[in-house]
Design a protein around this motif. Structure first.
Motif, PDB file in Angstrom:
ATOM      1  N   PRO A 110      -1.513   3.092  -3.019  1.00  0.00           N
ATOM      2  CA  PRO A 110      -2.250   3.537  -1.833  1.00  0.00           C
ATOM      3  C   PRO A 110      -3.659   2.959  -1.697  1.00  0.00           C
ATOM      4  O   PRO A 110      -4.138   2.725  -0.580  1.00  0.00           O
ATOM      5  CB  PRO A 110      -2.299   5.065  -2.018  1.00  0.00           C
ATOM      6  N   GLU A 111      -4.333   2.697  -2.826  1.00  0.00           N
ATOM      7  CA  GLU A 111      -5.709   2.179  -2.767  1.00  0.00           C
ATOM      8  C   GLU A 111      -5.755   0.673  -2.543  1.00  0.00           C
ATOM      9  O   GLU A 111      -6.841   0.092  -2.422  1.00  0.00           O
ATOM     10  CB  GLU A 111      -6.445   2.514  -4.071  1.00  0.00           C
ATOM     11  N   PHE A 112      -4.596   0.035  -2.481  1.00  0.00           N
ATOM     12  CA  PHE A 112      -4.530  -1.426  -2.343  1.00  0.00           C
ATOM     13  C   PHE A 112      -5.283  -1.854  -1.082  1.00  0.00           C
ATOM     14  O   PHE A 112      -4.983  -1.380   0.024  1.00  0.00           O
ATOM     15  CB  PHE A 112      -3.070  -1.863  -2.269  1.00  0.00           C
ATOM     16  N   PRO A 113      -6.279  -2.737  -1.219  1.00  0.00           N
ATOM     17  CA  PRO A 113      -7.167  -3.019  -0.079  1.00  0.00           C
ATOM     18  C   PRO A 113      -6.622  -3.996   0.963  1.00  0.00           C
ATOM     19  O   PRO A 113      -7.189  -4.103   2.043  1.00  0.00           O
ATOM     20  CB  PRO A 113      -8.406  -3.594  -0.762  1.00  0.00           C
ATOM     21  N   HIS A 159     -12.291  -5.760  -4.890  1.00  0.00           N
ATOM     22  CA  HIS A 159     -11.855  -6.105  -3.534  1.00  0.00           C
ATOM     23  C   HIS A 159     -12.362  -7.481  -3.074  1.00  0.00           C
ATOM     24  O   HIS A 159     -13.064  -7.591  -2.055  1.00  0.00           O
ATOM     25  CB  HIS A 159     -12.330  -5.012  -2.560  1.00  0.00           C
ATOM     26  N   LYS A 214      -4.167  -4.411   3.390  1.00  0.00           N
ATOM     27  CA  LYS A 214      -3.224  -3.487   4.016  1.00  0.00           C
ATOM     28  C   LYS A 214      -2.037  -4.144   4.702  1.00  0.00           C
ATOM     29  O   LYS A 214      -1.018  -3.492   4.934  1.00  0.00           O
ATOM     30  CB  LYS A 214      -3.968  -2.601   5.028  1.00  0.00           C
ATOM     31  N   ILE A 240      -8.598  -3.706  -7.016  1.00  0.00           N
ATOM     32  CA  ILE A 240      -8.932  -2.678  -6.025  1.00  0.00           C
ATOM     33  C   ILE A 240     -10.438  -2.403  -6.016  1.00  0.00           C
ATOM     34  O   ILE A 240     -11.072  -2.336  -4.955  1.00  0.00           O
ATOM     35  CB  ILE A 240      -8.146  -1.383  -6.324  1.00  0.00           C
ATOM     36  N   GLU A 241     -11.026  -2.258  -7.201  1.00  0.00           N
ATOM     37  CA  GLU A 241     -12.443  -1.914  -7.306  1.00  0.00           C
ATOM     38  C   GLU A 241     -13.356  -3.031  -6.795  1.00  0.00           C
ATOM     39  O   GLU A 241     -14.378  -2.763  -6.150  1.00  0.00           O
ATOM     40  CB  GLU A 241     -12.781  -1.610  -8.764  1.00  0.00           C
ATOM     41  N   ASP A 292      -6.286  -2.265 -10.917  1.00  0.00           N
ATOM     42  CA  ASP A 292      -7.476  -1.444 -10.649  1.00  0.00           C
ATOM     43  C   ASP A 292      -8.711  -2.311 -10.447  1.00  0.00           C
ATOM     44  O   ASP A 292      -9.549  -2.035  -9.574  1.00  0.00           O
ATOM     45  CB  ASP A 292      -7.709  -0.457 -11.796  1.00  0.00           C
ATOM     46  N   SER A 304       0.809  -1.226   0.000  1.00  0.00           N
ATOM     47  CA  SER A 304       0.000   0.000   0.000  1.00  0.00           C
ATOM     48  C   SER A 304       0.841   1.274   0.000  1.00  0.00           C
ATOM     49  O   SER A 304       0.322   2.353  -0.301  1.00  0.00           O
ATOM     50  CB  SER A 304      -0.963   0.012   1.187  1.00  0.00           C
TER      51      SER A 304
END
Length: 369
Positions: free
Chosen positions: A130-133, A180, A135, A177-178, A174, A126
């Motif tokens: 940064p948006e990587f779910p 998840h 953590k 991320i979207e 992406d 992350s």
């Protein structure tokens, strides 16, 4: 009339059963490679060469082999053709799709960034995405295939293919991320092989270097090492083909058809590296010593990771660690078959590559071990 129909059906069933018996009992077999125990190294190589020639004549092998000892090729040869047209002969410069053997190349890119202090193996993913779910997942978890991140990039791409022209590393990440999808397990709980892990690693390389994965690997790894017939290539590459490239084809009982990439084949990191028998001599030596990555850093690739329960896993950085002396990896994609094993104690390596969707590939390896 019913008896005639029944008779025809029975004949059909017998024919199908007969085909499967022939297919598994005869067609899928390869002649045994019987090398006397007292054979000299030269005699062994000659017999292996003759055996592979025989397999190629029988259309059971179309590829290349490399056997080295202390960095010196004992056998470096190709057998067959570059594509389905079967009109261009393979050479030692022919560049084969490596499929998942590409993962160790991706790992080398990450290791180079570590060498340059541009990342640490235990950095959270992350930090760079940064948006990587997920953590708690680190770069090391991705390298060691212990992340728990679902191996979902292909299935997510298929679900969204109507809105995707060619899948890229960025789009693949992406989508992850979207959507998840739920993590499969707590990071470092266990080993689970995942192509998605190595797509993420390639994406991190792109973000840090501000280059495409293809350009980074070419400029920072392959060119400095003098690997002239090795590159990343996919549907995003500027050139639609390149010199010495092989294309995958299926050769089933004498019927040949080309196997083409599809929209997913714009990603790289889990695959997409092409290389030659000639360049694998350089690549084998890279893992002993090179001018890009320190010896201490290279050792990280061959460390068995310690899991949360204290047990050891056997996947390093793009390498399956068989024991303290032997590492390997294999790959299969788009008719390509690849296998690479190294014994660091004996200073030997063995590479087998095939671009013909070879059903006999694993049997050939078993004979050559």
């Amino acid at each position: 009339m019913k008896k005639v129909i029944l008779y025809i059906l029975l004949l059909g069933i017998v024919a199908v059963i007969g085909f499967f018996i022939w297919f598994f009992a005869f067609y899928l077999q390869v002649p045994a490679l019987n090398i006397p125990k007292d054979a000299s190294p030269t005699e062994r190589v000659t017999q292996i060469d003759n055996w592979l020639e025989q397999l190629h004549t029988e259309r059971k092998f179309n590829g290349g082999v490399l056997i080295t000892k202390e960095g010196i090729p004992l056998l470096a040869k190709t057998y067959g053709f570059t594509n389905a047209s079967r009109n261009i002969q393979l050479t030692n410069k022919s560049s084969f799709r490596l499929a998942s053997v590409s993962k160790q190349f991706t790992a080398s890119g990450i290791m180079l960034l570590k060498e340059r202090n541009q990342l640490d193996y235990d950095d959270l993913v992350s930090i760079y995405i940064p948006e990587f779910p997920y953590k708690r997942v680190t770069i090391r978890h991705l390298l060691n295939q212990t992340s728990g991140v679902p191996d979902a990039y292909m299935s997510l791409a298929e679900k969204n293919k109507d809105s995707i022209n060619i899948l890229t590393n960025r789009i693949a990440v992406d989508l992850l991320i979207e959507n998840h999808p739920k993590i499969d397990f707590i990071p470092n709980e266990k080993y689970q092989y995942s192509n998605t892990n190595y797509i993420l690693l390639a994406r991190i390389i792109e973000i840090i270097s501000n280059q495409s994965f293809e350009d980074f690997m070419s400029e920072q790894i392959f060119t400095p090492l003098g690997m002239k017939t090795t590159r990343v290539w996919n549907l995003l590459s500027k050139d639609k083909t390149f010199k010495d490239k092989t294309d995958g084809f299926e050769d089933m009982a004498g019927e040949v058809r080309e196997i083409k990439p599809n929209f997913i084949d714009g990603v790289a990191g889990d695959g997409a590296v092409f290389s030659s028998i000639e360049d694998f001599v350089i690549w084998d030596q890279f893992w002993y010593q090179n001018d890009l990555i320190s010896s201490e850093n290279l050792k990280e690739a061959f460390k068995k990771p310690t899991l949360n329960n204290g047990k050891k896993s056997n996947y390093g950085f793009g390498w399956v660690i068989l024991n303290e002396d032997t590492v390997m990896h294999n790959g299969v994609w788009l008719a390509a078959n690849s296998y690479f094993v190294r014994n660091t104690k004996k200073k030997t390596s063995f590479v087998l590559l095939d671009n013909s969707s070879n059903l006999f590939f694993n049997k050939i390896i078993e004979n050559l071990k």
